[in-house]
Scaffold this active site. Sequence first.
Site, PDB file in Angstrom:
ATOM      1  N   ASP A  54     -15.169  50.120  -0.840  1.00  0.00           N
ATOM      2  CA  ASP A  54     -16.613  49.926  -0.692  1.00  0.00           C
ATOM      3  C   ASP A  54     -17.335  51.149  -1.267  1.00  0.00           C
ATOM      4  OD1 ASP A  54     -16.033  47.568   0.588  1.00  0.00           O
ATOM      5  OD2 ASP A  54     -16.056  48.452   2.583  1.00  0.00           O
ATOM      6  N   GLU A  60     -10.167  42.952  -8.811  1.00  0.00           N
ATOM      7  CA  GLU A  60      -9.985  43.326 -10.216  1.00  0.00           C
ATOM      8  C   GLU A  60      -9.876  42.087 -11.104  1.00  0.00           C
ATOM      9  OE1 GLU A  60      -6.612  45.867 -10.537  1.00  0.00           O
ATOM     10  OE2 GLU A  60      -6.939  46.338 -12.642  1.00  0.00           O
TER      11      GLU A  60
END
Length: 209
Positions: free
Chosen positions: A116, A191
């Site tokens: 985060d 990703e």
Amino acid sequence: MRLRNVQNAKEIVNNSDYVIHNPFQYKGHFKEIFGNDNPIHLEVGMGKGKFIIDMALKYPDINFIGLEKYESIVCRAIQKLEGKEIKNLKLMVVDALELANIFDHEIETLYLNFSDPWPKKRHAKRRLTSELFLPLYDAIFKGDKLIIQKTDNVGLFESSIVSLSNYGYVIEDISLDLANSERDNVQTEYETKFVAQGIKINYLKARKK
Ligand SMILES: C[S@@+](CC[C@H](N)C(=O)[O-])C[C@H]1O[C@@H](n2cnc3c(N)ncnc32)[C@H](O)[C@@H]1O
């Protein structure tokens, strides 16, 4: 990413043999869980577990632990593991703030994948590469301290380079476009989504002696 609607999350987590329940009791003894002396690598904030599961399958001679704060998310990793017996993989549900109470110089590599970003300055300490977390990591590493970070977030990446360098880490390797580099790479859940959207992935490997 918090999934509030997973039914019976607690029960699923409690019944899974992949989960290390009450990890605090294994401090200094994690190799006993795996039953061998192989290196132990840790991912903090593993999310739904794609990276740590694929790494464990790819590198059977390394033991992997995936740590995640929320039961409802760990549940998703457990669901992926159904029917699989991966001996070099364990999971734990705990806040990274507890790391120094869990490991005693047992981890060889720490992965921080798409953590985060906490973009606001007043939240900067919550970043997993902040001056709050780096001293905690000192207590978990065995030998050299090795951190591998991947993120789409340029602000987090910049602040990580500064805080890691200020704390004595040397940045050994760096890429501003990991997907188009030659590096051996196992993608995380986030990703894969970012790469499909053409978003560039930042990567660094930092070491402290
Ligand atoms: C943006 S997601 C990335 C998930 C995964 N690493 C990936 O790349 O697909 C960040 C994850 O870190 C977890 N997380 C954030 N702060 C944490 C902390 N202090 N301790 C443990 N997990 C944390 C969140 O719950 C979330 O699942």
